[in-house]
Design a protein around this motif. Structure first.
Motif, PDB file in Angstrom:
ATOM      1  N   UNK A 162      20.274  39.082  45.603  1.00 55.30           N
ATOM      2  CA  UNK A 162      21.868  38.839  44.892  1.00 55.30           C
ATOM      3  C   UNK A 162      21.755  39.206  43.413  1.00 55.30           C
ATOM      4  N   UNK A 163      22.618  39.375  42.796  1.00 51.53           N
ATOM      5  CA  UNK A 163      22.973  39.818  41.396  1.00 51.53           C
ATOM      6  C   UNK A 163      22.784  38.260  40.545  1.00 51.53           C
ATOM      7  N   UNK A 164      21.879  37.925  39.582  1.00 48.53           N
ATOM      8  CA  UNK A 164      22.038  36.629  38.993  1.00 48.53           C
ATOM      9  C   UNK A 164      22.304  36.907  37.502  1.00 48.53           C
ATOM     10  N   UNK A 165      23.365  36.070  37.040  1.00 48.86           N
ATOM     11  CA  UNK A 165      23.813  36.007  35.735  1.00 48.86           C
ATOM     12  C   UNK A 165      22.811  35.645  34.859  1.00 48.86           C
ATOM     13  N   UNK A 166      21.787  34.802  35.401  1.00 49.11           N
ATOM     14  CA  UNK A 166      20.867  34.270  34.531  1.00 49.11           C
ATOM     15  C   UNK A 166      19.920  35.502  34.422  1.00 49.11           C
ATOM     16  N   UNK A 167      19.670  36.425  35.247  1.00 47.67           N
ATOM     17  CA  UNK A 167      18.709  37.480  35.067  1.00 47.67           C
ATOM     18  C   UNK A 167      19.209  38.284  33.743  1.00 47.67           C
ATOM     19  N   UNK A 168      20.595  38.582  33.524  1.00 50.78           N
ATOM     20  CA  UNK A 168      21.067  39.069  32.472  1.00 50.78           C
ATOM     21  C   UNK A 168      21.024  38.459  31.220  1.00 50.78           C
ATOM     22  N   UNK A 169      20.708  37.145  31.278  1.00 56.05           N
ATOM     23  CA  UNK A 169      20.539  36.276  29.840  1.00 56.05           C
ATOM     24  C   UNK A 169      19.041  36.340  29.764  1.00 56.05           C
ATOM     25  N   UNK A 170      18.003  36.803  30.527  1.00 59.65           N
ATOM     26  CA  UNK A 170      16.680  36.596  30.411  1.00 59.65           C
ATOM     27  C   UNK A 170      16.223  37.588  29.330  1.00 59.65           C
ATOM     28  N   UNK A 171      15.168  37.177  28.563  1.00 62.33           N
ATOM     29  CA  UNK A 171      14.637  37.912  27.592  1.00 62.33           C
ATOM     30  C   UNK A 171      13.736  39.050  28.316  1.00 62.33           C
ATOM     31  N   UNK A 172      13.243  38.682  29.413  1.00 55.77           N
ATOM     32  CA  UNK A 172      12.244  39.386  30.228  1.00 55.77           C
ATOM     33  C   UNK A 172      12.885  40.604  30.926  1.00 55.77           C
ATOM     34  N   UNK A 173      14.016  40.455  31.162  1.00 54.19           N
ATOM     35  CA  UNK A 173      15.145  41.541  31.547  1.00 54.19           C
ATOM     36  C   UNK A 173      15.264  42.563  30.463  1.00 54.19           C
ATOM     37  N   UNK A 174      15.838  42.078  29.245  1.00 51.97           N
ATOM     38  CA  UNK A 174      15.933  42.955  28.384  1.00 51.97           C
ATOM     39  C   UNK A 174      14.905  43.951  27.764  1.00 51.97           C
ATOM     40  N   UNK A 175      13.654  43.014  27.697  1.00 50.51           N
ATOM     41  CA  UNK A 175      12.606  43.707  27.345  1.00 50.51           C
ATOM     42  C   UNK A 175      11.941  44.871  28.369  1.00 50.51           C
ATOM     43  N   UNK A 176      12.196  44.601  29.452  1.00 53.95           N
ATOM     44  CA  UNK A 176      12.039  45.525  30.799  1.00 53.95           C
ATOM     45  C   UNK A 176      12.989  46.711  30.459  1.00 53.95           C
ATOM     46  N   UNK A 177      14.209  46.542  30.360  1.00 52.74           N
ATOM     47  CA  UNK A 177      15.264  47.745  30.104  1.00 52.74           C
ATOM     48  C   UNK A 177      14.844  48.385  28.760  1.00 52.74           C
ATOM     49  N   UNK A 178      14.401  47.560  27.813  1.00 58.90           N
ATOM     50  CA  UNK A 178      14.062  48.222  26.412  1.00 58.90           C
ATOM     51  C   UNK A 178      12.702  49.258  26.829  1.00 58.90           C
ATOM     52  N   UNK A 179      11.797  48.742  27.604  1.00 60.10           N
ATOM     53  CA  UNK A 179      10.556  49.312  27.856  1.00 60.10           C
ATOM     54  C   UNK A 179      10.879  50.726  28.219  1.00 60.10           C
ATOM     55  N   UNK A 180      11.722  50.511  29.548  1.00 54.65           N
ATOM     56  CA  UNK A 180      12.002  51.807  30.222  1.00 54.65           C
ATOM     57  C   UNK A 180      12.662  52.816  29.379  1.00 54.65           C
ATOM     58  N   UNK A 181      13.676  52.378  28.352  1.00 53.44           N
ATOM     59  CA  UNK A 181      14.246  53.250  27.583  1.00 53.44           C
ATOM     60  C   UNK A 181      13.189  54.088  26.585  1.00 53.44           C
ATOM     61  N   UNK A 182      12.353  53.219  25.859  1.00 54.81           N
ATOM     62  CA  UNK A 182      11.424  53.880  25.191  1.00 54.81           C
ATOM     63  C   UNK A 182      10.540  54.605  25.751  1.00 54.81           C
ATOM     64  N   UNK A 183       9.952  54.248  26.813  1.00 53.78           N
ATOM     65  CA  UNK A 183       8.821  54.847  27.810  1.00 53.78           C
ATOM     66  C   UNK A 183       9.511  56.360  28.187  1.00 53.78           C
ATOM     67  N   UNK A 184      10.736  56.355  28.559  1.00 60.03           N
ATOM     68  CA  UNK A 184      11.433  57.573  28.990  1.00 60.03           C
ATOM     69  C   UNK A 184      11.460  58.422  27.705  1.00 60.03           C
ATOM     70  N   UNK A 185      12.044  57.943  26.710  1.00 60.70           N
ATOM     71  CA  UNK A 185      12.068  58.860  25.549  1.00 60.70           C
ATOM     72  C   UNK A 185      10.676  59.355  25.231  1.00 60.70           C
ATOM     73  N   UNK A 186       9.790  58.787  25.099  1.00 60.26           N
ATOM     74  CA  UNK A 186       8.581  59.061  24.781  1.00 60.26           C
ATOM     75  C   UNK A 186       8.258  60.156  26.001  1.00 60.26           C
ATOM     76  N   UNK A 187       8.011  60.162  27.147  1.00 59.18           N
ATOM     77  CA  UNK A 187       7.754  60.848  27.959  1.00 59.18           C
ATOM     78  C   UNK A 187       8.444  62.222  28.044  1.00 59.18           C
ATOM     79  N   UNK A 188       9.567  62.059  28.012  1.00 57.80           N
ATOM     80  CA  UNK A 188      10.479  63.210  28.176  1.00 57.80           C
ATOM     81  C   UNK A 188      10.234  64.078  26.684  1.00 57.80           C
TER      82      UNK A 188
END
Length: 192
Positions: free
Chosen positions: A1-27
């Protein structure tokens, strides 16, 4: 289930930022290496970049195919998977835009089906290479091996070398999508 709490989590946003930066570097690394003739430089650069990112950032997927595999096996929440894929595509597009500005005549940006076989042959090799990469990713995730960077980097390099002559050896939809968006070249894009 989708959780609004997950959207407010710093852990979630760090994970999303990590994916963006890692893909930017890799590509970015793979596209820079693709300017040299032959398949060896991008394969080695991709393998080294993947291994280094796993060791330094703790295992980002930097690859929508791997994120989807984790999502399908319930190792990742739907929200985290969607956020990761969007971040990966954004990172790839940013890297592709930078590479296009730096490389002459879009050299090596777009993965292409080669004259070695048909689009079907290219799809078979691309699927095989992506499968062996996903297998390595699942193996190191299950066992938390300290050699995870070496295993994943080797799988990226081996897959790129095996599939490269047929499909470009992308094994990463974001790596193929970013350059296609930036250049407008979509020839046989469905393969990679």
């Amino acid at each position: 289930p989708l959780s609004p709490q997950e959207l407010r989590s710093g852990h979630f946003w760090r994970g999303v930022l990590t994916e963006l930066v890692a893909t930017l570097i890799f590509v970015g690394v793979v596209l820079g290496a693709s300017a040299s003739p032959g398949p060896l430089a991008p394969a080695l650069a991709g393998g080294l970049a993947a291994g280094g990112l796993v060791c330094s950032l703790g295992g980002p997927q930097a690859n929508p195919a791997l994120t989807l595999a984790l999502l399908c096996t319930r190792k990742l929440s739907a929200l985290r998977g969607a956020g990761g894929v969007l971040a990966q595509c954004a990172g790839a597009a940013l890297a592709s835009a930078a590479a296009r500005a730096a490389l002459p005549e879009d050299t090596g940006l777009v993965t292409r089906v080669s004259a070695v076989g048909t689009a079907g042959t290219a799809l078979a090799w691309e699927s095989f290479a992506t499968f062996q990469l996903a297998l390595a990713a699942f193996a190191v995730a299950e066992h938390a091996a300290p050699q995870a960077g070496l295993a994943l980097g080797s799988a990226v390099a081996a897959g790129a070398l095996a599939a490269g002559p047929f499909s470009g050896g992308s094994m990463n939809p974001a790596r193929s999508l970013g350059p296609a968006i930036v250049t407008g070249v979509w020839d046989d894009h469905w393969v990679s």
